[in-house]
Scaffold this motif. Structure first.
Motif, mmCIF file in Angstrom:
data_model
loop_
_atom_site.group_PDB
_atom_site.id
_atom_site.type_symbol
_atom_site.label_atom_id
_atom_site.label_comp_id
_atom_site.label_asym_id
_atom_site.label_seq_id
_atom_site.Cartn_x
_atom_site.Cartn_y
_atom_site.Cartn_z
ATOM 1 N N LYS A 118 28.835 32.408 21.635
ATOM 2 C CA LYS A 118 29.513 31.686 22.716
ATOM 3 C C LYS A 118 30.954 32.164 22.864
ATOM 4 O O LYS A 118 31.420 32.443 23.974
ATOM 5 C CB LYS A 118 29.480 30.184 22.428
ATOM 6 N N HIS A 119 31.667 32.302 21.750
ATOM 7 C CA HIS A 119 33.064 32.728 21.800
ATOM 8 C C HIS A 119 33.183 34.177 22.276
ATOM 9 O O HIS A 119 34.136 34.526 22.983
ATOM 10 C CB HIS A 119 33.701 32.557 20.421
ATOM 11 N N ALA A 120 32.209 35.022 21.900
ATOM 12 C CA ALA A 120 32.221 36.414 22.365
ATOM 13 C C ALA A 120 31.990 36.478 23.872
ATOM 14 O O ALA A 120 32.615 37.286 24.574
ATOM 15 C CB ALA A 120 31.153 37.217 21.625
ATOM 16 N N LEU A 162 47.974 35.601 20.777
ATOM 17 C CA LEU A 162 47.252 36.783 20.302
ATOM 18 C C LEU A 162 45.972 37.002 21.097
ATOM 19 O O LEU A 162 45.669 38.142 21.481
ATOM 20 C CB LEU A 162 46.939 36.651 18.816
ATOM 21 N N ILE A 163 45.217 35.943 21.353
ATOM 22 C CA ILE A 163 43.961 36.108 22.095
ATOM 23 C C ILE A 163 44.252 36.604 23.512
ATOM 24 O O ILE A 163 43.497 37.414 24.067
ATOM 25 C CB ILE A 163 43.136 34.802 22.114
ATOM 26 N N GLU A 164 45.363 36.159 24.103
ATOM 27 C CA GLU A 164 45.723 36.618 25.438
ATOM 28 C C GLU A 164 46.094 38.096 25.424
ATOM 29 O O GLU A 164 45.710 38.860 26.315
ATOM 30 C CB GLU A 164 46.888 35.790 25.977
ATOM 31 N N THR A 165 46.808 38.514 24.389
ATOM 32 C CA THR A 165 47.164 39.932 24.256
ATOM 33 C C THR A 165 45.916 40.788 24.087
ATOM 34 O O THR A 165 45.784 41.856 24.705
ATOM 35 C CB THR A 165 48.100 40.136 23.045
ATOM 36 N N VAL A 166 44.997 40.323 23.254
ATOM 37 C CA VAL A 166 43.750 41.058 23.037
ATOM 38 C C VAL A 166 42.975 41.177 24.334
ATOM 39 O O VAL A 166 42.507 42.257 24.712
ATOM 40 C CB VAL A 166 42.898 40.367 21.950
ATOM 41 N N LEU A 200 35.032 29.762 14.930
ATOM 42 C CA LEU A 200 36.165 29.039 15.501
ATOM 43 C C LEU A 200 36.388 29.405 16.965
ATOM 44 O O LEU A 200 36.168 30.557 17.365
ATOM 45 C CB LEU A 200 37.428 29.351 14.703
ATOM 46 N N PRO A 201 36.832 28.445 17.790
ATOM 47 C CA PRO A 201 37.157 28.757 19.187
ATOM 48 C C PRO A 201 38.164 29.891 19.267
ATOM 49 O O PRO A 201 39.120 29.941 18.481
ATOM 50 C CB PRO A 201 37.765 27.437 19.694
ATOM 51 N N ASP A 202 37.928 30.814 20.197
ATOM 52 C CA ASP A 202 38.764 32.019 20.315
ATOM 53 C C ASP A 202 38.838 32.764 18.988
ATOM 54 O O ASP A 202 39.810 33.471 18.704
ATOM 55 C CB ASP A 202 40.174 31.661 20.791
ATOM 56 N N PHE A 203 37.801 32.598 18.167
ATOM 57 C CA PHE A 203 37.708 33.245 16.853
ATOM 58 C C PHE A 203 38.868 32.863 15.931
ATOM 59 O O PHE A 203 39.152 33.559 14.958
ATOM 60 C CB PHE A 203 37.653 34.770 16.995
#
Length: 354
Positions: free
Chosen positions: A203-205, A167-171, A158-161
């Protein structure tokens, strides 16, 4: 298991036979394997080098269309290596469990938390999964080190896992390193079936590392070198032999090319490791009981079979890599190339040529 010899003769490789026998295969499973193999054979007969290069271009085009904060990344590329967290995929797998243990034990990373991407119903269930695998593989971690494990629930494909924007911004804001070890390992499934997890996951990584401005370590496989004529560790692996390889090896080749291109075009600091057949621990013997080579060797040992004939299809030698040694070396190389001496594209280039 009772399987007609004529049907067995249609299996495309010894690996397919191993998977069938040591999984307790049924006639229905055999039919499924043969159907998949025949379908894949028809596809690969039309494959060419241009096809695989075009596949990399196609996936890369979708990556370049993503907006990076502040615009698309272009050299010079500045890394931020002082975040408090490492992002790790594949932490619940055999090799991933040992990688996680090494990260938690490493003096260099003793102040870092390890954020593990896990598929689970909740963070608490995800943490239980991680702990159960560490225990299963006899990996003893001090309680203080265990407290540095964090879990995020997501999916490689999935995009941005699959993480929420907040959450992805915090990570991202906390990272110092991304280690992409997660993959769907299967020697029977086609490239298309494995693409979501193995190619899009990579790709997402890459996008996560780019947006966080941190180094990326990508765990690949030595299996993609088969038939290429390459005998040394180099990042330019030709694709002319891919049509003879499994969908898994094909997906890992495409994933590697994305990582290499990210270094060259984005200036991302990238290191790549290609483990061979990963075997048991040198200290406890803990191994992956689902691995086809392990099952083959256990089966031969259990039945007391030794293949002496020159015509045996079984390999005379298996070049096995102890899992604890592989994990330790991988973490040491990450430290050497991403957190010591030169940084950025120069260090990444040295790492990928080493």
């Amino acid at each position: 298991i009772s399987i007609p010899l004529v049907a067995l003769s249609r299996l495309p490789s010894l690996m397919h036979l191993q998977l069938l026998i040591f999984s307790g295969g049924s006639v229905e499973l055999l039919a499924s394997v043969l159907s998949e193999s025949e379908s894949e054979k028809q596809k690969t007969e039309t494959n060419s080098g241009e096809k695989w290069e075009q596949e990399v271009d196609n996936v890369w085009a979708t990556m370049e269309s993503h907006d990076i904060p502040g615009g698309k990344l272009r050299p010079p590329y500045t890394e931020r290596q002082y975040g408090d967290a490492i992002f790790l995929t594949g932490a619940t797998g055999f090799y991933g469990s040992f990688l996680l243990a090494e990260l938690l034990k490493s003096e260099k990373f003793r102040s870092k938390r390890v954020v593990c991407l896990v598929r689970a119903a909740s963070e608490s269930e995800g943490l239980k999964r991680i702990c159960s695998f560490l225990e299963y593989y006899n990996l003893v971690i001090e309680p203080q080190a265990m407290s540095r494990i964090e879990v995020v629930i997501g999916d490689l494909a999935l995009p941005d896992f699959g993480l929420s924007p907040s959450l992805i911004e915090t990570v991202r804001s906390r990272l110092c390193l991304v280690i992409h070890n997660g993959a769907q390992v299967n020697s029977v499934l086609s490239y298309e079936a494995l693409k979501p997890a193995n190619v899009l996951g990579t790709k997402h990584a890459i996008l996560l590392a780019c947006r966080a401005h941190v180094p990326l370590h990508h765990v690949s496989t030595i299996g993609l070198l088969a038939g290429s004529g390459i005998q040394t560790e180099r990042c330019d692996v030709p694709c002319h032999a891919l049509r003879h390889l499994s969908g898994y090896a094909q997906s890992k080749w495409v994933a590697e090319q994305l990582a290499v291109r990210a270094r060259r075009q984005f200036g991302l600091s990238v290191t790549i490791s290609r483990p061979g057949t990963i075997a048991g621990s040198t200290t406890t013997g803990a191994c992956n009981p689902h691995d086809s080579v392990v099952r083959l060797l256990v089966g031969l040992l259990t039945e007391g079979i030794v293949c002496l004939t020159e015509n045996t299809p079984l390999s005379k030698y298996y070049f096995l890599v102890p899992v604890d040694w592989a994990a330790h070396i991988t973490v040491e190389r990450i430290i050497a190339h991403s957190f010591s001496g030169p940084t950025g594209a120069d260090a990444a280039a040295a790492a990928m040529e080493d």
